[in-house]
Design an enzyme around this catalytic site. Structure first.
Site, short mmCIF file in Angstrom:
data_model
loop_
_atom_site.label_atom_id
_atom_site.label_comp_id
_atom_site.label_asym_id
_atom_site.label_seq_id
_atom_site.Cartn_x
_atom_site.Cartn_y
_atom_site.Cartn_z
N ARG A 132 0.84 -1.20 0.00
CA ARG A 132 0.00 0.00 0.00
C ARG A 132 0.88 1.26 0.00
O ARG A 132 2.04 1.22 0.41
CB ARG A 132 -0.89 -0.03 1.23
CG ARG A 132 -1.88 1.12 1.33
CD ARG A 132 -3.00 0.67 2.22
NE ARG A 132 -3.84 1.74 2.73
CZ ARG A 132 -4.87 2.29 2.10
NH1 ARG A 132 -5.16 1.89 0.86
NH2 ARG A 132 -5.63 3.19 2.67
N THR A 139 -11.26 0.83 -6.35
CA THR A 139 -10.45 -0.31 -5.97
C THR A 139 -10.87 -1.46 -6.86
O THR A 139 -11.95 -1.46 -7.40
CB THR A 139 -10.76 -0.62 -4.50
OG1 THR A 139 -10.38 0.51 -3.74
CG2 THR A 139 -10.07 -1.86 -3.99
N ASP A 149 -7.37 8.53 2.68
CA ASP A 149 -7.68 7.46 3.65
C ASP A 149 -7.12 7.76 5.03
O ASP A 149 -7.43 7.08 6.00
CB ASP A 149 -7.15 6.10 3.15
CG ASP A 149 -8.09 5.46 2.14
OD1 ASP A 149 -9.26 5.85 2.08
OD2 ASP A 149 -7.64 4.56 1.40
O1 DON Z 1 -8.05 1.22 1.14
C1 DON Z 1 -9.22 1.58 1.23
O2 DON Z 1 -9.95 1.24 2.14
C2 DON Z 1 -9.79 2.48 0.14
N1 DON Z 1 -8.72 3.22 -0.46
C3 DON Z 1 -10.55 1.65 -0.83
C4 DON Z 1 -11.18 2.49 -1.91
C5 DON Z 1 -12.28 1.83 -2.62
O3 DON Z 1 -12.60 0.71 -2.42
C6 DON Z 1 -13.00 2.69 -3.59
N2 DON Z 1 -13.95 1.89 -4.28
N3 DON Z 1 -15.06 1.78 -4.31
#
Ligand code: DON
Length: 569
Positions: free
Chosen positions: A100, A375, A417
């Site tokens: 990440r 994602t 985030d």
């Molecule tokens: O890591 C995470 O929790 C977020 N960056 C995920 C983003 C995500 O799933 C957007 N999609 N719908």
């Protein structure tokens, strides 16, 4: 962007129309013979399956799919973002790669606040300041070197060819690109690639990505150094500097993947392996399963008022802990042992009133028993029984919507985030705490939950989803729908969902998730129920049969792929 599972199915090769006894609403899951790849894009699925057919293992296929999605699914597939990989080897060993993004070294806790201390809208979402140091290339490269069997050139060749020669956009591809067209227009290098001479792309157009092909070729030759050292990193840093971003060459030079042990827990005899911190996914998923384990969900019925009541209370409590206690393990002490203790789950159960909704105002960090878009997911199983679950992301669709000139690489907006200001909700409505404040080289808290399920030492399921904060409850419900309700893997992926995340104190429901009388029963208990458009992109592989206990000889696995977004076009 939007999914096209029918096309994804066709790319898998075998359609099992006759074998599965799907419910009225779902097509039968797709069957694989000797191994299987399931992703949201047909071209990426085909590339992965070709690698398996040519003798590659699940990690080879996962790396090939990762690079291919970066070309054919630029909304979420990426070189400029980051993610997680959960691996279970055929001999039972498990591991987890955290690739990440990390905050730039120059990042500070208040970087998205104005002078009055308020969060600046969209500052963490669009443009170079929103960009965290990407990890995907380091993660895919390490996975291949350590656990793959093929060369970089072999696994990257299909992605390079698709970028260089281009691929035909289908309706969903074009619609996805056009969603972001207004932002691409503001960033000339993005516009040059993702707009067609300034105009939106249409179905049938060919998307060629010459710069991206060159970058992929360099990575194929040099490995991760081709991205993190030399001209590519320099171009990204230069574009960032010129546009108010914080990325430096040192950020790239210092980026390192972390290899960790997955979070593990058991539920009714099944053993789950999922994402540890810096994801909250595995901890929250396991906390909810620990709370729910003794309840007869099957007898209470799928999405009945009683089932939803107990599941929502499990979600409410798990999200209190998720939002406040979990963060980057290099920066904070994660109380994983305490949160996953069965006694803690029992203490939470004791707080659930059988007849009444809990109230998020009354519970939170410090109140006992608690202490103080876009994602994409894909799953791979090979013929030896190795399983790989990957969720990776640019955060929102097309990330920060910026592409450093000459790279073709869309960059993430994963800085959002972080808890930009503790107590103020982020784009996913998550009200997070101090554990997730910004610090140099810290990784923001995630909900991504690539998960592998076993029973009696045998592989059962490989699953995950997109969906921001909702990823964890999507994975929970997909798993329970298979295990407790006997759905086929496609039915479980399709089944209408509900979600609660402590704050806001609402049950979100998809259309048709609950009947009018179930809704009335929940409201009588004190819940606020809000219907929203369908969410998430679950991708799951079930071993052995289309549903548990329905084994079909000659086939190793069955896939369920989400069709929610496509259904809206
Ligand atoms: O890591 C995470 O929790 C977020 N960056 C995920 C983003 C995500 O799933 C957007 N999609 N719908």
């Amino acid at each position: 962007m939007h999914l096209r599972p029918l096309a994804a199915f066709l790319a898998l090769g075998v359609l099992l129309g006759l074998l599965a006894s799907a419910g009225a609403a779902s097509p039968p899951p797709v069957a694989g013979e000797d191994g299987m790849v399931a992703s949201v894009h047909a071209l990426a699925t085909r590339v992965g399956n070709d690698i398996l057919r040519r003798g590659g293992n699940a990690v080879d296929a996962a790396v090939a799919v990762g690079y291919t999605l970066a070309v054919v699914y630029p909304a979420a597939g990426n070189l400029g973002g980051g993610g997680f990989m959960t691996i279970r080897f055929a001999d039972g060993r498990t591991t987890f790669l955290d690739f990440r993004e990390k905050a730039p070294l120059a990042a500070t806790a208040g970087m998205f606040l104005d002078r009055a201390g308020n969060v600046m809208p969209k500052a963490g979402l669009l443009g170079y300041r929103a960009v965290a140091v990407p990890g995907s290339v380091a993660g895919l490269d390490l996975a291949l070197r350590k656990y793959g069997s093929m060369s970089r050139r072999q696994v990257m060749a299909p992605a390079i060819a698709l970028a260089e020669k281009g691929f035909k956009l289908d309706e969903a591809d074009a619609a996805g690109l056009n969603e972001a067209a207004a932002d691409f227009r503001k960033d000339p290098p993005s516009a040059a690639i993702f707009l067609n001479h300034g105009r939106p792309y249409r179905r049938g157009d060919i998307l060629v990505q010459t710069d991206l092909a060159k970058v992929l070729r360099r990575i194929a030759r040099q490995g991760a150094d081709g991205f993190y050292r030399g001209p590519i990193a320099e171009r990204i840093v230069a574009a960032s500097r010129a546009n108010g971003g914080l990325l430096s060459k040192a950020d790239f030079a210092q980026y390192a993947v972390r290899e960790m042990r997955p979070i593990t827990c058991s539920y009714k005899g099944y053993v789950l392996y999922s994402a540890p911190p810096p994801s909250s996914g595995g901890v929250a998923l396991c906390e909810m399963l620990n709370i729910l384990d003794p309840y007869p969900l099957k007898d209470w019925g799928f999405n009945s008022a009683k089932t939803i009541h107990y599941m929502v209370e499990a979600m409410r409590h798990a999200y209190v802990d998720r939002n406040d206690d979990i963060g980057d393990p290099d920066f904070i002490e994660n109380p994983v042992g305490r949160l996953l203790d069965k006694g803690y789950a029992a203490a939470i159960r004791a707080h659930i009133d059988p007849d009444k909704a809990g109230n998020s105002r009354d519970i939170g960090p410090g109140t006992p028993p608690h202490e103080g878009s876009e994602t994409t997911h894909y799953s791979v199983v090979d013929k030896a029984g190795n399983a790989v679950a990957v969720t990776y992301s640019l955060n929102n669709f097309f990330g920060a919507r910026v592409t450093p000139a000459g790279t073709g690489i869309l960059l993430n907006d994963t800085m959002d985030d972080f808890s930009e200001k503790p107590g103020v909700p982020n784009i996913f409505g998550l009200v997070q705490g101090k554990a997730d404040v910004i610090a140099p080289h810290k990784t923001p808290l995630s909900s991504m939950s690539p998960t592998v399920v076993t029973k009696d030492g045998k592989l059962v399921m490989v699953l995950g989803s997109a969906g921001g904060a909702r990823i964890i409850t999507i994975v929970l419900q997909t798993f329970l729908d298979v295990v407790d309700y006997g759905m086929t893997v496609q039915e479980a992926v399709d089944a209408p969902r509900f979600h609660h995340q402590w704050k806001p104190d609402k049950i979100f429901v998809e259309p048709f998730a609950i009947s009018a009388d179930t809704r009335a029963a929940l409201e009588r208990m004190g819940y606020t129920v809000t219907q929203q458009s369908p969410w998430g992109d679950a991708v799951a592989i079930l071993l052995g049969g289309p549903a548990l206990g329905k084994t079909v000889s000659g086939y190793c696995c069955f896939a369920g792929v989400d069709d929610r977004r496509a259904a809206r076009y």
